[in-house]
Enzyme design. Structure first.
Site, mmCIF file in Angstrom:
data_model
loop_
_atom_site.group_PDB
_atom_site.id
_atom_site.type_symbol
_atom_site.label_atom_id
_atom_site.label_comp_id
_atom_site.label_asym_id
_atom_site.label_seq_id
_atom_site.Cartn_x
_atom_site.Cartn_y
_atom_site.Cartn_z
ATOM 1 N N ASP A 53 -33.666 23.348 65.179
ATOM 2 C CA ASP A 53 -33.583 24.377 64.140
ATOM 3 C C ASP A 53 -34.902 24.426 63.374
ATOM 4 O O ASP A 53 -35.737 23.526 63.513
ATOM 5 C CB ASP A 53 -32.392 24.135 63.196
ATOM 6 C CG ASP A 53 -32.269 22.681 62.730
ATOM 7 O OD1 ASP A 53 -33.251 21.928 62.829
ATOM 8 O OD2 ASP A 53 -31.181 22.300 62.263
ATOM 9 N N ASN A 111 -21.309 19.366 55.333
ATOM 10 C CA ASN A 111 -20.290 20.416 55.490
ATOM 11 C C ASN A 111 -19.875 20.584 56.952
ATOM 12 O O ASN A 111 -19.217 21.561 57.310
ATOM 13 C CB ASN A 111 -20.804 21.743 54.924
ATOM 14 C CG ASN A 111 -22.044 22.253 55.654
ATOM 15 O OD1 ASN A 111 -22.502 21.619 56.608
ATOM 16 N ND2 ASN A 111 -22.564 23.389 55.224
ATOM 17 N N HIS A 116 -21.976 20.987 59.536
ATOM 18 C CA HIS A 116 -22.859 21.792 60.390
ATOM 19 C C HIS A 116 -23.552 20.948 61.459
ATOM 20 O O HIS A 116 -23.757 19.751 61.298
ATOM 21 C CB HIS A 116 -23.858 22.621 59.577
ATOM 22 C CG HIS A 116 -24.970 21.867 58.901
ATOM 23 N ND1 HIS A 116 -25.543 22.308 57.729
ATOM 24 C CD2 HIS A 116 -25.639 20.736 59.226
ATOM 25 C CE1 HIS A 116 -26.521 21.477 57.393
ATOM 26 N NE2 HIS A 116 -26.588 20.515 58.272
ATOM 27 N N GLU A 164 -23.894 26.769 60.334
ATOM 28 C CA GLU A 164 -23.108 26.546 59.125
ATOM 29 C C GLU A 164 -21.672 27.025 59.367
ATOM 30 O O GLU A 164 -21.437 27.905 60.191
ATOM 31 C CB GLU A 164 -23.717 27.371 57.977
ATOM 32 C CG GLU A 164 -25.157 26.984 57.619
ATOM 33 C CD GLU A 164 -25.242 25.751 56.728
ATOM 34 O OE1 GLU A 164 -24.436 24.815 56.897
ATOM 35 O OE2 GLU A 164 -26.130 25.724 55.862
#
Ligand code: GLP
Length: 240
Positions: free
Chosen positions: A67, A136, A138, A143
């Site tokens: 990423d 979270n 991810h 996401e």
């Protein structure tokens, strides 16, 4: 999805590095999808140690970025490429010509993502992925919610992710957009290793392990991966 619990971060680093080294011994020009973040840093340092010791030959190893922050270029020290360069490419002497990266400064994000995917296909696909998980759930910057077939794309980061990146952007504006390898690309890797370390990650790891594949918990899609393992240290997985 297999789960291996090891004693501490040192053992986690050695275990992950040994698995990558085995893959490279089998296939010297393996394509490694490499996360940044704190979690894999010990593993990359261990790979560098194996290389220095002469037991790992990285002269043909290829790497793909997982990423990247939008609008950063490779020379920006804040970019995830810059981090990967310092932690992995330089210590393993991997020439940039053997790296598939995001053109995150390309104005047309869709074009940048399609060309990243096309390079991965042309390279024969990803042999092994080293992943970390966000608080979270991810993976990369997939996401929540992200479906199992989410493509490589530009994403808006959640406030939680922006917040957890704050430490790396002292004084400058923290990006709130990124390009990420899609869940589809991550699930198409031949082997995936999810590294989880420390008490901060115990809650999310427990949820990932218990959950059926759920777009609101992107890491749970790894249950559908044909060859995925979670390597966690005892602090991240205190229960059996
Ligand atoms: C970051 C990155 C991921 C990374 C994850 C966990 O935001 N986009 O690639 O794996 O979050 O980071 P850390 O290992 O620092 O907890």
């Amino acid at each position: 999805m297999e789960l291996l619990v090891v004693d501490d971060p040192g053992a986690l680093a050695r275990e992950a590095a040994a698995r990558i080294a085995d893959m490279v011994a089998e296939r010297p020009d393996a394509l490694l999808l490499a996360a940044t973040g704190e979690t894999p840093m010990g593993s990359y340092a261990e790979l560098a140690r194996l290389r220095r010791a002469g037991t790992l030959d990285t002269s043909s190893l290829r790497v793909a970025q997982l990423d990247e922050y939008r609008d950063t270029d490779a020379s920006d020290p804040h970019s995830l490429y810059g981090w990967m360069d310092r932690a992995l490419l330089e210590p393993l002497a991997i020439d940039p010509a053997r790296v598939i990266r995001f053109a995150a400064d390309e104005p047309d994000a869709e074009l940048a993502c399609r060309s990243y995917d096309a390079e991965i296909v042309a390279a024969g696909g990803i042999d092994i992925a080293i992943l970390g998980v966000g608080l979270n759930g991810h993976l990369g910057f997939n996401e929540p919610p992200s479906s199992a077939d989410a493509p490589t794309r530009e994403v808006a980061l959640t406030p939680e992710s922006v917040e957890s990146n704050r430490a790396y952007w002292a004084g400058s504006t923290i990006p709130d957009r990124a390009l990420t390898a899609g869940m589809k690309t991550i699930l198409a890797t031949r082997r995936a290793i999810l590294l989880v370390s420390g008490p901060r990650k115990a809650g999310i790891l427990d949820r990932v392990l218990r959950s059926a594949p759920d777009p609101w918990l992107p890491a749970s899609h790894l249950h559908r991966h044909p060859d995925a393992i979670v390597i966690a240290d005892r602090a991240a997985r205190p229960v059996a």
